[in-house]
Design an enzyme around this catalytic site. Structure first.
Site, mmCIF file in Angstrom:
data_model
loop_
_atom_site.group_PDB
_atom_site.id
_atom_site.type_symbol
_atom_site.label_atom_id
_atom_site.label_comp_id
_atom_site.label_asym_id
_atom_site.label_seq_id
_atom_site.Cartn_x
_atom_site.Cartn_y
_atom_site.Cartn_z
ATOM 1 N N GLN A 68 1.258 6.772 -7.168
ATOM 2 C CA GLN A 68 0.021 7.402 -6.714
ATOM 3 C C GLN A 68 0.198 8.911 -6.811
ATOM 4 O O GLN A 68 1.047 9.486 -6.132
ATOM 5 C CB GLN A 68 -0.304 6.999 -5.275
ATOM 6 C CG GLN A 68 -1.645 7.539 -4.784
ATOM 7 C CD GLN A 68 -1.866 7.286 -3.302
ATOM 8 O OE1 GLN A 68 -1.201 7.901 -2.469
ATOM 9 N NE2 GLN A 68 -2.783 6.387 -2.963
ATOM 10 N N ARG B 24 -8.096 5.845 -5.722
ATOM 11 C CA ARG B 24 -8.334 5.608 -4.287
ATOM 12 C C ARG B 24 -9.376 6.599 -3.799
ATOM 13 O O ARG B 24 -9.250 7.806 -4.025
ATOM 14 C CB ARG B 24 -7.045 5.752 -3.472
ATOM 15 C CG ARG B 24 -7.295 5.655 -1.963
ATOM 16 C CD ARG B 24 -6.029 5.502 -1.147
ATOM 17 N NE ARG B 24 -5.581 4.118 -1.125
ATOM 18 C CZ ARG B 24 -4.818 3.579 -0.156
ATOM 19 N NH1 ARG B 24 -4.436 4.321 0.873
ATOM 20 N NH2 ARG B 24 -4.444 2.332 -0.216
ATOM 21 N N ARG C 190 1.331 -1.489 7.091
ATOM 22 C CA ARG C 190 2.184 -1.783 8.246
ATOM 23 C C ARG C 190 2.826 -3.170 8.207
ATOM 24 O O ARG C 190 3.984 -3.311 8.604
ATOM 25 C CB ARG C 190 1.387 -1.584 9.537
ATOM 26 C CG ARG C 190 1.112 -0.120 9.857
ATOM 27 C CD ARG C 190 0.292 0.047 11.129
ATOM 28 N NE ARG C 190 0.083 1.441 11.480
ATOM 29 C CZ ARG C 190 -0.874 2.200 10.978
ATOM 30 N NH1 ARG C 190 -1.728 1.683 10.105
ATOM 31 N NH2 ARG C 190 -0.995 3.468 11.342
ATOM 32 N N TYR D 284 -7.447 14.892 0.927
ATOM 33 C CA TYR D 284 -6.572 15.698 0.074
ATOM 34 C C TYR D 284 -7.418 16.392 -0.997
ATOM 35 O O TYR D 284 -8.648 16.306 -0.991
ATOM 36 C CB TYR D 284 -5.463 14.831 -0.503
ATOM 37 C CG TYR D 284 -4.571 14.239 0.574
ATOM 38 C CD1 TYR D 284 -3.930 15.069 1.489
ATOM 39 C CD2 TYR D 284 -4.406 12.866 0.709
ATOM 40 C CE1 TYR D 284 -3.140 14.548 2.506
ATOM 41 C CE2 TYR D 284 -3.612 12.326 1.715
ATOM 42 C CZ TYR D 284 -2.989 13.168 2.609
ATOM 43 O OH TYR D 284 -2.216 12.659 3.616
ATOM 44 N N SER E 296 0.825 -1.205 0.000
ATOM 45 C CA SER E 296 0.000 0.000 0.000
ATOM 46 C C SER E 296 0.861 1.258 0.000
ATOM 47 O O SER E 296 1.974 1.260 0.540
ATOM 48 C CB SER E 296 -0.894 -0.014 1.244
ATOM 49 O OG SER E 296 -1.932 0.930 1.131
ATOM 50 N N PRO E 297 0.374 2.359 -0.587
ATOM 51 C CA PRO E 297 1.121 3.618 -0.519
ATOM 52 C C PRO E 297 1.342 4.046 0.925
ATOM 53 O O PRO E 297 0.419 4.029 1.732
ATOM 54 C CB PRO E 297 0.206 4.608 -1.248
ATOM 55 C CG PRO E 297 -0.650 3.767 -2.133
ATOM 56 C CD PRO E 297 -0.855 2.490 -1.388
#
Length: 801
Positions: A521, A650, A744, A602, A442-443
């Site tokens: 991304q 996303r 993680r 964002y 994942s980013p």
């Protein structure tokens, strides 16, 4: 009722309770002049004579025979609602250690079975190895009545309990076990602060005078909608039958106009195949809606809530009886251990609350699965059965494989897994890109760039994860302008030098980790920019050197934070062109996939959410208007991004805040991007507003991906607390997602995917070890394993047998 979803208990917590009661824990000496402050209440009142209240009374009296224990039950001894009770192995273990007399009495009346039958579209699939034990509710009450009388508990039937405040003055302990409609809880609503959440299905408890040979789930697709039957035996000649359906289906079928007898006959007719044409019977049965009960506090002074008064979990996973009995075990143990009553009640709540919360999360997933059952009707039959069995995320692919390997292998074959290949290592195609497995790194923002240029840290960070076996490695959010950065350490693609630096990284991935794809991304921070590096204060403004922020509307992310400028039409065009230019640089840098970041508050996410977009022009207001600019940016990027390379988007599928993006709107957002050419939707949630209240838990965001996949008909990437390869296998095989993105776990172990393959004994094209690392493809030995094992135990004279 408990289904195949597991016990709902924390085995560690249950083990601690067992151990304490097994040791024969006894209360410390008491001070008779201050009974309310001691752990040995001399007088205890139990409000409610259900299984939880009765078992609490028996335990309290058994642990301290000199206690005066009174149970108040407003109904007659033989009055009961419902029919059978299913108890888990964990609960039975606690009962066995705490009171062998009760356990032996229960054991004599149990019916046991191993199988679950799932009948859908006239096809039955059976999964074995599940181990159930059940008995009649009336028999359970009789056993507890006898035990309480033997121990000297005073049982007052057909007697309303005195008001709880009066009991609290005349008793040292008051246990409110008075059910989901607890009058005690309502009397102290301002203290306990309960939340009662109604759900969308109606259900009714009935019985059949024969024993099912398995736990049976049967689906009926009627002209009015989908209905389901949950059935299980509780005696050699009797079964519980629960019929459930959505409220609108219930009304369309006319059940709202039928009395108890008519409803019972109608249910028997609808599920005649399951019942073999036999009738159903009722017992004061009424259609009801399940309510989830949560309390902020469980005790007040010497009053404590227990069982359904404190919490409920949907019958498809956690029975009120099971949870109430476990509450009783914990409460009795804490009273026996702690020096004061208040410490005991605090310890009881601290021990039980996380266990109950975990059960309620699983129960919520299960009940929502049944509420949305029609979403899955078109799945292949074996996948449908697997999806039902794993609906709460407590039963998993590995768990089912151990219970019933044959059933699980049949699901895998239907799914298309090659022989000896776990679901997570099956390939997946997006446009011209074939991913060798279902794992995505994942980013993750690293905040380690200089002037937007990725350096050696990024090469090592992304390179290490590319070598680790995942099919796709994603960059952090790469910003399209200097003003679009989150922090001064964020990477960019707004200069040629940045593009050259990214090319160095993509070249390493393609050359050093053949078969691994790397994606970029692209995003713009919007109102969440100009902040410190994460480890210096996440979302905190820079002490100096701030740059101006832009957003859909002039709303700061945090109270007192920098207020962004509302973007003008001309500025919108400039930002769109910045995304297009960054996409061109990304293509030249050799990225295999591009993801547009429209999540987490964002810039583009700010347009989508009604909480952050207050515009009154063509880019604000209706959902269609709020989508307008993100779609314009998507189109501009898709136009310059190579046609054979996939694009994903996303999104935040919920804002976790009142008035924010709803799950229904998220489906429409996904549909819109798919219609414009998105190849998959990366489904995240939240981080849009600072006052959000997420419902954290294992795989907690995957239901949103599941919904979008089935309702929008677009491939999805699931994210959010997916931490094990078993989770990935389960989610992919159930059809809830196509890919799983993990963050993680890949920080903890860059070779997470390769290690997942090794742990499953898989060595195939879905997870190839790099040649220099192949010698490490098996765990190293950690100690001697060839010592002879003991085979005989001899007992001589004087030795214990």
């Amino acid at each position: 009722m408990r289904s195949s979803q597991g016990s709902g208990a924390d085995p560690g917590a249950r083990g601690r309770v067992d151990q304490r009661l097994r040791r024969g824990a006894r209360p410390a000496p008491t001070n008779p002049h201050s009974p309310a402050k001691t752990n040995h209440p001399l007088r205890a009142a139990i409000i409610g004579g259900g299984p939880g209240g009765l078992y609490t009374a028996a335990l309290l009296k058994r642990l301290a025979p000199d206690r005066e224990v009174t149970v108040y039950e407003r109904n007659a001894p033989d009055d009961t609602f419902g029919f059978g009770v299913v108890l888990s192995d964990e609960t039975l273990g606690g009962i066995e250690h705490a009171d062998p007399t009760v356990y032996e009495a229960l054991k004599a009346h149990f019916v046991r079975w191993d199988d679950i039958d799932i009948v859908h579209r006239h096809t039955r699939h059976t999964s074995g190895g599940h181990r159930f034990a059940a008995l009649g509710r009336r028999r359970l009450l009789e056993i507890l009545h006898d035990r309480c009388r033997d121990l000297g508990v005073e049982l007052r039937f057909r007697t309303e309990a005195p008001p709880p405040d009066r009991l609290a003055r005349t008793h040292d302990l008051v246990v409110a076990a008075d059910g989901v409609h607890s009058a005690t809880r309502e009397a102290y609503r301002d203290v306990f602060r309960p939340r009662l959440t109604p759900h969308r299905c109606r259900y009714i408890w009935l019985a059949a005078d024969f024993a099912f040979d398995a736990f049976r789930f049967e689906i009926a697709e009627t002209e009015h909608g989908v209905m389901q039957l949950h059935g299980y035996p509780f005696a050699p000649d009797a079964s519980t039958v629960i019929v459930e359906m959505r409220e609108e289906v219930w009304r369309a079928a006319g059940f709202d106009e039928l009395d108890e007898t008519e409803s019972t006959a109608r249910c028997a007719k609808i599920f005649a195949d399951a019942l073999g044409g036999r009738p159903l019977r009722s017992n004061k049965s009424a259609w009801t809606t399940f309510r989830t009960v949560v309390n902020e506090r469980w005790s007040h002074g010497n009053i404590v809530l227990l069982g359904d008064a404190a919490h409920t979990a949907h019958f498809s996973i956690g029975s009120g009886t099971k949870l109430a009995v476990e509450d009783a075990l914990a409460l009795a143990a804490c009273l026996a251990e702690r020096p004061t009553l208040q410490e005991a009640l605090t310890a009881y709540e601290e021990e039980r609350r996380p266990v109950v919360a975990s059960t309620q999360r699983a129960a919520k997933a299960s009940l929502e699965w049944f509420e949305d059952l029609d979403r899955y009707l078109a799945q292949p039959p074996r996948q449908f059965a697997f999806n039902l069995l794993t609906r709460s995320r407590r039963v998993t692919h590995e768990n089912l494989r151990l219970r019933d390997a044959g059933f699980t292998e049949s699901v895998e074959r239907e799914f298309g897994c090659p022989p000896d290949t776990p679901p997570m290592f099956t390939p997946f195609r997006l446009r011209g890109l074939t991913l060798r497995n279902r794992v995505v790194v994942s980013p993750m923002d690293m905040y380690s760039a200089t002037d937007g240029v990725p350096g050696d840290f990024h090469l090592v960070h992304l390179g290490a994860r590319a070598l680790g076996g995942a099919a796709l490695v994603m960059t952090e959010m790469v910003c399209v302008s200097a003003e679009g950065r989150i922090t001064p350490g964020c990477a960019g693609l707004y200069t040629g030098r940045q593009g050259e630096a990214w090319r160095r990284i993509t070249d390493f991935v393609h050359d050093g980790a053949p078969g691994t794809a790397i994606g970029v991304q692209l995003g713009h921070s919007g109102r969440k920019g100009s902040t410190r590096l994460m480890w210096e204060g996440m979302d905190e403004p820079l002490p100096d050197g701030n740059w101006p922020l832009v957003a859909p509307s002039p709303l700061p992310y945090r109270p007192g934070g920098q207020v962004p400028r509302e973007l003008s039409r001309a500025q919108l065009a400039d930002v769109r062109d910045q995304f297009r230019a960054a996409a061109e640089r990304a293509a030249g840098a050799g990225f295999d996939l591009l993801e547009l970041h429209c999540a987490h508050g964002y810039l583009l996410s700010g347009f989508l959410s009604p909480l952050t977009n207050h515009r009154t022009d063509a880019y604000g207001g209706s959902p269609e208007n709020r989508l307008r600019f993100p779609l314009e940016v998507f189109d501009a990027v898709r136009e310059v991004w190579p046609d054979e390379r996939p694009m994903t988007v996303r999104i935040s599928a919920t804002d976790w805040a009142e008035g924010g993006t709803s799950a229904e709107e998220a489906v429409e957002i996904a549909r819109a991007f798919a219609a414009h050419g998105a190849d998959a939707i990366d489904v995240s949630t939240g981080q849009v507003v600072s006052g959000e209240r997420p419902e954290f838990g294992r795989s907690y965001q995957t239901p949103y991906a599941d919904r979008i996949r089935h309702e929008a008909g677009v491939p999805v990437i699931a994210v959010g607390a997916i931490s094990s390869w078993d989770d990935v296998n389960s989610l992919v095989l159930a059809g809830r997602t196509d890919l799983c993105a993990l963050a993680r776990p890949h920080l903890y172990d860059p070779h997470w995917t390769l290690h997942a393959a090794a742990e499953q004994g898989y060595d195939g094209p879905g997870a190839r070890w790099p040649a220099p690392y192949r010698a490490g493809s098996r765990p190293p030995r950690t100690g001697r394993t060839d010592a002879p094992r003991p085979r005989l135990t001899l007992h001589g004279p004087g030795q214990d047998g």
